[in-house]
Write a protein that holds these residues in place. Structure first.
Motif, PDB file in Angstrom:
ATOM      1  N   MET A   1      37.170  48.973  46.920  1.00 15.20           N
ATOM      2  CA  MET A   1      36.193  48.102  47.559  1.00 15.20           C
ATOM      3  C   MET A   1      36.885  47.367  48.703  1.00 15.20           C
ATOM      4  SD  MET A   1      33.895  45.084  45.825  1.00 15.20           S
ATOM      5  CE  MET A   1      33.095  46.243  44.748  1.00 15.20           C
ATOM      6  N   ARG A   2      36.299  47.454  49.861  1.00 18.48           N
ATOM      7  CA  ARG A   2      36.908  46.857  51.049  1.00 18.48           C
ATOM      8  C   ARG A   2      36.855  45.339  51.025  1.00 18.48           C
ATOM      9  NH1 ARG A   2      35.488  45.101  56.017  1.00 18.48           N
ATOM     10  NH2 ARG A   2      33.276  45.436  55.690  1.00 18.48           N
ATOM     11  N   ARG A   3      35.752  44.751  50.615  1.00 17.86           N
ATOM     12  CA  ARG A   3      35.599  43.297  50.602  1.00 17.86           C
ATOM     13  C   ARG A   3      35.783  42.778  49.180  1.00 17.86           C
ATOM     14  NH1 ARG A   3      32.944  41.111  55.282  1.00 17.86           N
ATOM     15  NH2 ARG A   3      33.625  39.179  54.322  1.00 17.86           N
ATOM     16  N   ASN A   4      37.022  42.670  48.753  1.00 19.81           N
ATOM     17  CA  ASN A   4      37.335  42.266  47.375  1.00 19.81           C
ATOM     18  C   ASN A   4      36.749  40.907  47.010  1.00 19.81           C
ATOM     19  OD1 ASN A   4      38.727  44.610  46.873  1.00 19.81           O
ATOM     20  ND2 ASN A   4      40.707  43.757  47.460  1.00 19.81           N
ATOM     21  N   GLU A   5      36.617  40.018  47.996  1.00 23.29           N
ATOM     22  CA  GLU A   5      36.086  38.687  47.698  1.00 23.29           C
ATOM     23  C   GLU A   5      34.611  38.743  47.293  1.00 23.29           C
ATOM     24  OE1 GLU A   5      35.207  39.212  52.105  1.00 23.29           O
ATOM     25  OE2 GLU A   5      36.810  39.792  50.738  1.00 23.29           O
ATOM     26  N   ARG A   6      33.952  39.858  47.527  1.00 26.02           N
ATOM     27  CA  ARG A   6      32.542  40.002  47.154  1.00 26.02           C
ATOM     28  C   ARG A   6      32.348  40.760  45.833  1.00 26.02           C
ATOM     29  NH1 ARG A   6      29.833  40.983  53.113  1.00 26.02           N
ATOM     30  NH2 ARG A   6      30.459  38.946  53.908  1.00 26.02           N
ATOM     31  N   GLU A   7      33.423  41.222  45.249  1.00 26.93           N
ATOM     32  CA  GLU A   7      33.326  41.977  44.002  1.00 26.93           C
ATOM     33  C   GLU A   7      32.890  41.073  42.850  1.00 26.93           C
ATOM     34  OE1 GLU A   7      35.917  45.137  41.381  1.00 26.93           O
ATOM     35  OE2 GLU A   7      36.991  43.696  42.634  1.00 26.93           O
ATOM     36  N   VAL A   8      31.976  41.580  42.023  1.00 25.19           N
ATOM     37  CA  VAL A   8      31.519  40.880  40.821  1.00 25.19           C
ATOM     38  C   VAL A   8      31.961  41.707  39.627  1.00 25.19           C
ATOM     39  CG1 VAL A   8      29.515  40.054  39.531  1.00 25.19           C
ATOM     40  CG2 VAL A   8      29.517  39.949  42.039  1.00 25.19           C
ATOM     41  N   THR A   9      32.741  41.086  38.734  1.00 28.27           N
ATOM     42  CA  THR A   9      33.227  41.798  37.554  1.00 28.27           C
ATOM     43  C   THR A   9      32.754  41.159  36.250  1.00 28.27           C
ATOM     44  OG1 THR A   9      35.275  40.526  37.594  1.00 28.27           O
ATOM     45  CG2 THR A   9      35.296  42.661  38.727  1.00 28.27           C
ATOM     46  N   ASP A  10      32.245  39.942  36.325  1.00 25.96           N
ATOM     47  CA  ASP A  10      31.786  39.244  35.136  1.00 25.96           C
ATOM     48  C   ASP A  10      30.531  39.918  34.586  1.00 25.96           C
ATOM     49  OD1 ASP A  10      31.768  36.778  33.347  1.00 25.96           O
ATOM     50  OD2 ASP A  10      29.781  36.659  34.299  1.00 25.96           O
ATOM     51  N   GLN A  11      30.579  40.361  33.330  1.00 28.38           N
ATOM     52  CA  GLN A  11      29.465  41.093  32.724  1.00 28.38           C
ATOM     53  C   GLN A  11      28.185  40.272  32.708  1.00 28.38           C
ATOM     54  OE1 GLN A  11      30.253  43.468  29.161  1.00 28.38           O
ATOM     55  NE2 GLN A  11      28.435  42.569  28.254  1.00 28.38           N
ATOM     56  N   ALA A  12      28.266  38.987  32.469  1.00 27.93           N
ATOM     57  CA  ALA A  12      27.069  38.145  32.458  1.00 27.93           C
ATOM     58  C   ALA A  12      26.428  38.099  33.845  1.00 27.93           C
ATOM     59  CB  ALA A  12      27.408  36.734  31.976  1.00 27.93           C
ATOM     60  N   GLN A  13      27.235  38.035  34.902  1.00 26.31           N
ATOM     61  CA  GLN A  13      26.698  38.032  36.263  1.00 26.31           C
ATOM     62  C   GLN A  13      26.079  39.391  36.621  1.00 26.31           C
ATOM     63  OE1 GLN A  13      26.258  35.719  38.788  1.00 26.31           O
ATOM     64  NE2 GLN A  13      26.585  34.362  37.051  1.00 26.31           N
ATOM     65  N   ILE A  14      26.733  40.465  36.187  1.00 27.03           N
ATOM     66  CA  ILE A  14      26.193  41.804  36.433  1.00 27.03           C
ATOM     67  C   ILE A  14      24.849  41.948  35.728  1.00 27.03           C
ATOM     68  CG2 ILE A  14      26.541  44.273  35.996  1.00 27.03           C
ATOM     69  CD1 ILE A  14      29.589  43.703  36.443  1.00 27.03           C
ATOM     70  N   ASP A  15      24.768  41.484  34.487  1.00 25.86           N
ATOM     71  CA  ASP A  15      23.505  41.563  33.751  1.00 25.86           C
ATOM     72  C   ASP A  15      22.417  40.717  34.410  1.00 25.86           C
ATOM     73  OD1 ASP A  15      24.749  43.273  31.996  1.00 25.86           O
ATOM     74  OD2 ASP A  15      24.734  41.891  30.301  1.00 25.86           O
ATOM     75  N   ARG A  16      22.782  39.567  34.951  1.00 25.21           N
ATOM     76  CA  ARG A  16      21.807  38.736  35.653  1.00 25.21           C
ATOM     77  C   ARG A  16      21.282  39.462  36.893  1.00 25.21           C
ATOM     78  NH1 ARG A  16      21.351  36.946  40.274  1.00 25.21           N
ATOM     79  NH2 ARG A  16      23.558  36.644  40.553  1.00 25.21           N
ATOM     80  N   ILE A  17      22.170  40.119  37.619  1.00 26.84           N
ATOM     81  CA  ILE A  17      21.752  40.880  38.798  1.00 26.84           C
ATOM     82  C   ILE A  17      20.832  42.023  38.368  1.00 26.84           C
ATOM     83  CG2 ILE A  17      22.572  42.397  40.656  1.00 26.84           C
ATOM     84  CD1 ILE A  17      25.082  40.509  40.786  1.00 26.84           C
TER      85      ILE A  17
ATOM     86  N   GLU B   1      28.813  55.525  33.681  1.00 24.78           N
ATOM     87  CA  GLU B   1      30.229  55.907  33.600  1.00 24.78           C
ATOM     88  C   GLU B   1      31.091  55.068  34.533  1.00 24.78           C
ATOM     89  OE1 GLU B   1      30.264  60.149  34.222  1.00 24.78           O
ATOM     90  OE2 GLU B   1      29.286  60.529  32.295  1.00 24.78           O
ATOM     91  N   GLU B   2      30.575  54.792  35.731  1.00 24.97           N
ATOM     92  CA  GLU B   2      31.277  53.943  36.704  1.00 24.97           C
ATOM     93  C   GLU B   2      30.281  52.979  37.309  1.00 24.97           C
ATOM     94  OE1 GLU B   2      33.621  55.751  39.747  1.00 24.97           O
ATOM     95  OE2 GLU B   2      34.273  57.371  38.438  1.00 24.97           O
ATOM     96  N   LEU B   3      30.774  51.782  37.626  1.00 24.72           N
ATOM     97  CA  LEU B   3      29.898  50.764  38.192  1.00 24.72           C
ATOM     98  C   LEU B   3      30.713  49.874  39.111  1.00 24.72           C
ATOM     99  CD1 LEU B   3      27.256  48.690  36.448  1.00 24.72           C
ATOM    100  CD2 LEU B   3      29.157  47.480  37.456  1.00 24.72           C
ATOM    101  N   SER B   4      30.111  49.537  40.247  1.00 21.22           N
ATOM    102  CA  SER B   4      30.707  48.598  41.187  1.00 21.22           C
ATOM    103  C   SER B   4      29.622  47.593  41.577  1.00 21.22           C
ATOM    104  CB  SER B   4      31.210  49.341  42.421  1.00 21.22           C
ATOM    105  OG  SER B   4      31.703  48.435  43.387  1.00 21.22           O
ATOM    106  N   CYS B   5      29.950  46.325  41.520  1.00 22.93           N
ATOM    107  CA  CYS B   5      28.974  45.279  41.827  1.00 22.93           C
ATOM    108  C   CYS B   5      29.540  44.376  42.917  1.00 22.93           C
ATOM    109  CB  CYS B   5      28.670  44.489  40.555  1.00 22.93           C
ATOM    110  SG  CYS B   5      27.410  43.225  40.753  1.00 22.93           S
TER     111      CYS B   5
ATOM    112  N   SER C   1      24.336  43.733  44.896  1.00 27.56           N
ATOM    113  CA  SER C   1      24.087  45.157  44.709  1.00 27.56           C
ATOM    114  C   SER C   1      24.992  45.735  43.627  1.00 27.56           C
ATOM    115  CB  SER C   1      24.283  45.928  46.017  1.00 27.56           C
ATOM    116  OG  SER C   1      25.645  45.913  46.398  1.00 27.56           O
ATOM    117  N   ILE C   2      24.481  46.787  43.031  1.00 25.51           N
ATOM    118  CA  ILE C   2      25.219  47.532  42.010  1.00 25.51           C
ATOM    119  C   ILE C   2      25.081  49.004  42.357  1.00 25.51           C
ATOM    120  CG2 ILE C   2      25.353  48.149  39.564  1.00 25.51           C
ATOM    121  CD1 ILE C   2      24.066  45.409  38.943  1.00 25.51           C
TER     122      ILE C   2
END
Length: 160
Positions: A1-17, A148-152, A97-98
């Motif tokens: 991921m080019r913009r690491n500061e925008r990466e979301v890894t917290d499962q609760a935040q991913i589920d909210r999205i 299998e793979e996910l990027s948020c 986005s996911i």
């Protein structure tokens, strides 16, 4: 991921999205060109895995591709907002986005179909007490995608 500061890894935040998204786009690989289809969906975490559920007809291009080419890409997005600026190059866009990949499989068992359809309905209505007549279950196809793979990523007005 080019913009690491925008990466979301917290499962609760991913589920909210995921809860905030109204559409999931599935991308199938075909022999001639990609085929992208927007779908209503529901999601569930079970035994440490994320599953997305979809429904549709037993026939048609989506059904055929799901059976022949079950490895798919997917995309969901929400939180769209233009960030204006004084100059054109200063404009930006807020979003969440996911994207990812996974494998589709049909849900055949009537009890599992009911559960999957309930998950889809709960996503849009918040209700979990839906009943699905036997005839309706027979007329609908239900697909489960095991992620299998996910990027948020997120670029939000509050900077989070």
């Amino acid at each position: 991921m080019r913009r690491n500061e925008r990466e979301v890894t917290d499962q609760a935040q991913i589920d909210r999205i995921l809860r905030d998204c109204g559409c999931c786009r599935l991308a199938f690989s075909t022999q001639g060109a990609p085929y992208l289809v927007p779908l209503n969906f529901g999601f569930q975490r079970r035994e440490g895995k994320l599953y997305l559920y979809f429904h549709g007809a037993h026939q048609g291009r989506k059904a055929q591709l799901a059976a022949q080419r079950p490895l798919v890409g997917f995309e969901l997005d929400t939180g769209h907002q233009l960030q204006p600026a004084q100059e054109a190059c200063g404009y930006s866009y807020f979003y969440e986005s996911i994207v990812g990949t996974g494998r589709l499989e049909p849900v055949e068992d009537p009890a599992a179909k009911r559960e999957a359809l309930g998950i889809i309905m709960a996503h849009y209505t918040g209700r979990t007490d839906w009943a699905f007549p036997e005839q309706a279950l027979q007329q609908v196809s239900v697909l489960r995608l095991e992620v299998e793979e996910l990027s948020c990523k997120a670029h939000r007005p509050d900077g989070r």
